[in-house]
Structures are given as structure tokens and as C-alpha cells.
Scaffold this active site. Structure first.
Site, PDB file in Angstrom:
ATOM      1  N   CYS A 261       0.768  -1.262   0.459  1.00 30.74           N
ATOM      2  CA  CYS A 261       0.074   0.158   0.168  1.00 30.74           C
ATOM      3  C   CYS A 261       0.682   1.078  -0.147  1.00 30.74           C
ATOM      4  CB  CYS A 261      -0.694   0.466   1.075  1.00 30.74           C
ATOM      5  SG  CYS A 261      -2.050  -1.322   1.183  1.00 30.74           S
TER       6      CYS A 261
HETATM    7  P1  NAD Z   1      -4.223  -9.025  -3.475  1.00 36.86           P
HETATM    8  O1  NAD Z   1      -2.887  -8.834  -4.631  1.00 36.86           O
HETATM    9  O2  NAD Z   1      -3.814  -9.832  -1.970  1.00 36.86           O
HETATM   10  O3  NAD Z   1      -4.884  -9.230  -4.107  1.00 36.86           O
HETATM   11  C1  NAD Z   1      -6.155  -9.175  -4.686  1.00 36.86           C
HETATM   12  C2  NAD Z   1      -6.616 -10.015  -5.630  1.00 36.86           C
HETATM   13  O4  NAD Z   1      -7.988 -10.076  -6.824  1.00 36.86           O
HETATM   14  C3  NAD Z   1      -6.049 -11.684  -6.718  1.00 36.86           C
HETATM   15  O5  NAD Z   1      -6.604 -12.500  -5.686  1.00 36.86           O
HETATM   16  C4  NAD Z   1      -6.920 -11.577  -7.918  1.00 36.86           C
HETATM   17  O6  NAD Z   1      -6.430 -12.862  -8.492  1.00 36.86           O
HETATM   18  C5  NAD Z   1      -7.756 -10.836  -7.373  1.00 36.86           C
HETATM   19  N1  NAD Z   1      -8.636 -10.329  -9.603  1.00 36.86           N
HETATM   20  C6  NAD Z   1      -7.818  -9.721 -10.213  1.00 36.86           C
HETATM   21  N2  NAD Z   1      -8.484  -9.068 -11.150  1.00 36.86           N
HETATM   22  C7  NAD Z   1     -10.239  -9.917 -11.051  1.00 36.86           C
HETATM   23  C8  NAD Z   1     -11.414  -9.791 -11.373  1.00 36.86           C
HETATM   24  N3  NAD Z   1     -11.149  -8.952 -12.820  1.00 36.86           N
HETATM   25  N4  NAD Z   1     -11.899 -10.475 -11.177  1.00 36.86           N
HETATM   26  C9  NAD Z   1     -11.794 -11.272  -9.760  1.00 36.86           C
HETATM   27  N5  NAD Z   1     -10.954 -11.306  -9.522  1.00 36.86           N
HETATM   28  C10 NAD Z   1      -9.824 -10.189  -9.647  1.00 36.86           C
HETATM   29  O7  NAD Z   1      -4.700  -7.129  -3.513  1.00 36.86           O
HETATM   30  P2  NAD Z   1      -4.845  -6.930  -1.671  1.00 36.86           P
HETATM   31  O8  NAD Z   1      -3.139  -5.984  -1.427  1.00 36.86           O
HETATM   32  O9  NAD Z   1      -6.099  -7.423  -1.142  1.00 36.86           O
HETATM   33  O10 NAD Z   1      -5.323  -5.862  -2.002  1.00 36.86           O
HETATM   34  C11 NAD Z   1      -6.603  -4.981  -2.529  1.00 36.86           C
HETATM   35  C12 NAD Z   1      -6.984  -3.400  -2.649  1.00 36.86           C
HETATM   36  O11 NAD Z   1      -7.858  -3.006  -1.084  1.00 36.86           O
HETATM   37  C13 NAD Z   1      -5.714  -2.776  -2.943  1.00 36.86           C
HETATM   38  O12 NAD Z   1      -6.651  -1.910  -3.789  1.00 36.86           O
HETATM   39  C14 NAD Z   1      -5.149  -1.961  -2.050  1.00 36.86           C
HETATM   40  O13 NAD Z   1      -4.383  -0.877  -2.399  1.00 36.86           O
HETATM   41  C15 NAD Z   1      -6.107  -1.988  -1.277  1.00 36.86           C
HETATM   42  N6  NAD Z   1      -5.904  -2.069   0.007  1.00 36.86           N
HETATM   43  C16 NAD Z   1      -4.659  -3.468   0.709  1.00 36.86           C
HETATM   44  C17 NAD Z   1      -4.315  -3.683   2.209  1.00 36.86           C
HETATM   45  C18 NAD Z   1      -3.549  -4.677   2.051  1.00 36.86           C
HETATM   46  O14 NAD Z   1      -2.990  -4.648   3.322  1.00 36.86           O
HETATM   47  N7  NAD Z   1      -3.186  -5.723   1.079  1.00 36.86           N
HETATM   48  C19 NAD Z   1      -4.662  -2.687   2.946  1.00 36.86           C
HETATM   49  C20 NAD Z   1      -6.509  -1.738   2.726  1.00 36.86           C
HETATM   50  C21 NAD Z   1      -6.420  -1.656   1.435  1.00 36.86           C
END
Ligand code: NAD
Length: 422
Positions: A261
Site C-alpha cells: 500500500c
Molecule cells: P491482492 O493482490 O492480495 O488481491 C487481489 C485479488 O484480486 C487477487 O487474488 C486477484 O487474483 C484478484 N483479481 C484480480 N482481478 C480480478 C477480477 N477481475 N475478478 C476477480 N478477482 C480478481 O490485493 P490486496 O492486498 O488484497 O489489495 C486489494 C486492494 O485493497 C488494493 O486496492 C489495495 O491497495 C487495497 N488495500 C490493501 C491493504 C493490504 O494491506 N493489503 C490494506 C488496505 C487496502
């Protein structure tokens, strides 16, 4: 309630499993078939403390699929796909767009609530997501379907606790009905609700991350200066943090921030500023300090070890922080890259993140234990604050040169020890 989670990553998994724990029926949709299989086998596709147990406890209310059709049955759809950086630092919305296009196919006659939980730049929900959904469905947002932006603030490693005990829940509601539904869904958590517009909610998320990143780079800049002065930065920041206007959090000097992030969100806001003709000078400096910080450890290492070519260097800690297997933007990545360039022999160890790091660096010896990594090493770099690194057996090293990037080594007697900022 019937909840559909699009994207079963760190945020999606934790969101879905916690809602299932509250008695909701949850279906995960992910394009990654392997993740889907794992969830259906009740094995979490990511590491997060307590997630496996909660997944198993709620198995009757959880399922996963790669098929978007399941959205037709959902009352609420949470969009939790990744929003990574493009090469130039700008936000890559391709996953969001693709997911929204698929959601659009299943918004039919029954009213549904679509919630954007992915971190997206201010204006995205109202300027991109809503027009796209309206065009695809021929329906009107706020009347035929509900939409809200609900940013997530969880910390990896403490994600379940954070999701269930948030400081506040921000609801960027586009319409009254979705505000009411989200308020009801989050009510059991008993946290303060902050209801605002979707664009303000998007900006809350970026402002929070940018400020936390700024605190870290500030602590590192002051720490680098304190090292020159011979003043203990940890002593200084302890007193600074006692000021309630400042707080003691995120003032730990060290190798810098990483993770999925902070770096990408700060870059995205800088790029968005540029696009709008506003130069985010402060945030550019925050990133600059953060890029330089881990490489300072190499300089300190060379001071004690000399030329790195052919030297065996133990890198302890590969995840971007303790208690996670996530290596995205980990500060160990630029350090290992530099060691490879200098032809050092790298022995690395991490309790959880080695499999992920193997996908980036092949020519690294991944060890079964910290002891194995330290054995016969000419130097050691501590990159992550895993608790087990507070008591290491440096006696195994050829020369006990320890460069600590996380202020974690407790025993320093007999060591050639340098902290990055202390
Ligand atoms: P991640 O990469 O761990 O997970 C994303 C998932 O989405 C993956 O499993 C991927 O296969 C799936 N995906 C991609 N395209 C897709 C589609 N079209 N249909 C269905 N699934 C699909 O990401 P994350 O770390 O969980 O982050 C997700 C969002 O949340 C981001 O915007 C991030 O900035 C935000 N965020 C993350 C955190 C953190 O600590 N990881 C905290 C707050 C906010």
C-alpha cells in the site's frame, strides 16, 4: 445477508471471512483458480494470523468460484481487486475496470449494493465506476442499484483484529439506501462510522497512507542525521511521540516502508497531482528518502566487510514486515538486488516469505533457519522485525558484522554492530 467478494487477496479474504463470522453468507469470486480451490478446501490462499481457523469455523457459509454468475444472487458485492502501480507510478485500474465490467453483467432487476473497497484515486467511483456501470446496465446508480466507497485500513499481520476493531469505518455513500445497508452490515463491529461522499472517502484513504508514510520517512531522515550526531534516535522519538499531538506510532527509524500500500499509494497520488498540474513536493521527498534508506545498509556493510564480491552475506527477513508472507515492495528487494550486482553470495531466511521471494530471486540460497543463513557469513543484514531475530546466534558467522535495519538485535556484545540510524 448474501455477500459476494470480488478478489480473494489480503483485503478480500479478511473482509469475507470476517463477514461470514458475523453470520453472513459469503461467496468469493477470483480469477485465480488455484486460490479458489484453496478456499474451497478451507485452506487460506494468503497467510494471516487466525484466518485459517476462522475460515474453517464458518465453512458452511463460505464458498469460492471463478464464475461471476454467482453475483446474481448477492445482496452486496464488495470489490477488493488489486490496484497496483503502472511503470510511471500512476494507478493501474485495469483489474477494477475488468471486475466492474463483469459486475455490470449481473446487475439486473433486483436492487444490489456495489461497494468499492479497493484503494482508488479520488473521483474514481463517481467518475469511472458509476458511468461504466450505468452504461453497461442501462440503469441509474442510486436508484436502480446502490453504490458506495468503503476504504479499508487493515494492517497485514493484524488484519483480522483490525477488521473487527477498526478505529473508524469510512462509508463514502452515493445514495441513502446503500448508506443504510452498510451501516447495518457494520453495526456489529461497534466502531464509529464516518459517513461522507465517495470522493472524500477515497481521499481519506490516500491521506491516511501518505501521512503514515511521511511519518516513517521523517523518522528516517531525522534518524540518519542523529546517527551523524551520535544521538540515539530511538531515545529522541520516544520523547517526541509522548506529545499527544504527534503520537508514538510510525516513528520507528529503520530500513523504510514497503508493502502493498504505502509505496504504491504515495506514488499514485504524486502521479495524480502531476496530471492535475500540482507538484506534490513533500510526498516526492517521502519516496526519495524511502528509496535511499535500504541502500544505506549496503554502505554500512561495505564499511566493515570491504568489497562484497565473493562475500557470504546473510539477509534475515524478506517479508515487508513481520507476521506476513507478503514481499510486495519489501525493503529486502533493493538490498538483495544490490548484493547480486556486487556478486555477493546471499544466504537468506524468512519464517514465511521465502516461497514468494524465490519468484523474484533464484540465485539466492534460501535457508531452513536463521542459523543456517548465518553460518560462515561475512556479514548480516536484518531487514524485517521478526521476533526471532532479537536473539540470533551470531557466533556462527565468520565475522560477526551485523547491520540492523529494524532496531531488533538485543545482544550486541562481541558484535561489530551498526544500526541503520543509530
Ligand atoms: P491482492 O493482490 O492480495 O488481491 C487481489 C485479488 O484480486 C487477487 O487474488 C486477484 O487474483 C484478484 N483479481 C484480480 N482481478 C480480478 C477480477 N477481475 N475478478 C476477480 N478477482 C480478481 O490485493 P490486496 O492486498 O488484497 O489489495 C486489494 C486492494 O485493497 C488494493 O486496492 C489495495 O491497495 C487495497 N488495500 C490493501 C491493504 C493490504 O494491506 N493489503 C490494506 C488496505 C487496502
Amino acid at each position: 445477508m448474501k455477500i459476494c467478494i470480488i478478489g480473494a487477496g489480503y483485503v478480500g479474504m479478511v473482509t469475507g471471512v470476517c463477514f461470514a463470522d458475523g453470520g453472513n453468507d459469503v461467496t468469493f469470486v477470483d480469477i485465480d483458480g488455484e486460490k479458489v480451490d484453496k478456499i474451497n478446501r478451507l485452506s487460506p490462499p494468503i497467510y494471516e494470523d487466525g484466518l485459517g481457523e476462522m475460515l474453517n469455523r464458518n465453512s458452511s457459509r463460505i464458498r469460492a468460484t471463478t464464475e461471476y454468475e454467482v453475483m446474481a444472487e448477492a445482496d452486496v458485492i464488495f470489490l477488493c481487486v488489486g490496484t497496483p502501480s503502472n511503470e510511471d507510478g500512476s494507478i493501474n485500474l485495469s483489474y477494477v475496470r475488468e471486475a466492474v465490467r463483469n459486475i455490470g453483467r449481473y446487475v439486473r432487476d433486483e436492487w444490489k449494493l456495489i461497494v468499492i473497497k479497493s484503494t482508488v484515486l479520488p473521483g474514481t467511483t463517481e467518475g469511472i465506476v458509476i458511468p461504466l456501470l450505468e452504461k453497461l446496465t442501462g440503469k441509474k446508480a442510486g436508484r436502480d442499484f446502490g453504490i458506495s466507497m468503503n476504504p479499508e485500513f487493515l494492517r497485514e499481520g493484524k488484519a483480522i483484529y483490525d477488521f473487527k476493531h477498526p478505529d473508524r469505518i469510512v462509508i463514502g455513500a452515493y445514495d441513502k439506501k446503500s448508506r443504510e445497508l452498510l451501516t447495518m452490515l457494520y453495526e456489529p463491529f461497534g466502531a464509529p462510522l464516518f459517513v461522507t461522499t465517495p470522493t472524500a472517502a477515497e481521499m481519506v484513504k490516500y491521506s491516511s497512507n501518505a501521512l503514515l508514510a511521511t511519518k516513517i520517512s521523517f523518522a528516517n531522515e531525522v534518524g540518519n542525521f542523529c546517527k551523524k550526531l551520535g544521538v540515539d534516535i530511538y531515545e529522541v522519538m520516544k520523547a517526541v511521540g509522548m506529545d499527544h499531538r504527534i503520537s508514538s506510532y510510525f516513528l520507528n527509524s529503520g530500513a523504510g516502508f514497503g508493502g502493498s500500500c504505502f509505496p504504491k499509494d504515495v506514488r499514485a497520488i504524486i502521479a495524480a497531482g502531476n496530471e492535475m498540474g500540482y507538484d506534490m513536493r513533500l510526498l516526492r521527498s517521502v519516496m526519495e528518502v524511502n528509496e535511499e534508506q535500504p541502500l544505506r545498509m549496503i554502505g554500512l556493510l561495505e564499511k566493515h566487510v570491504g568489497m562484497l564480491e565473493g562475500k557470504r552475506i546473510a539477509v534475515l527477513g524478506l517479508s515487508f514486515k513481520a507476521e506476513t508472507d507478503d514481499i510486495r515492495e519489501s525493503r529486502s528487494i533493493p538490498v538483495i538486488k544490490k548484493l547480486v550486482e556486487e556478486h555477493a553470495i546471499i544466504s537468506a531466511y524468512d519464517p514465511l516469505a521465502m516461497e514468494n521471494m524465490k519468484e523474484i530471486f533464484e540465485n539466492v540460497e534460501y535457508c531452513k533457519s536463521a542459523d543456517d543463513a548465518l553460518r560462515n557469513a561475512d556479514g548480516c543484514l536484518i531487514m524485517t522485525d521478526w521476533t526471532e531475530f532479537s536473539h540470533l546466534n551470531f557466533g556462527l558467522m565468520k565475522k560477526p558484522v551485523v547491520i540492523d535495519g529494524r532496531h531488533i538485535v538485543e545482544e550486541r556484545e562481541g558484535l561489530i554492530y551498526e544500526g541503520i540510524c543509530w
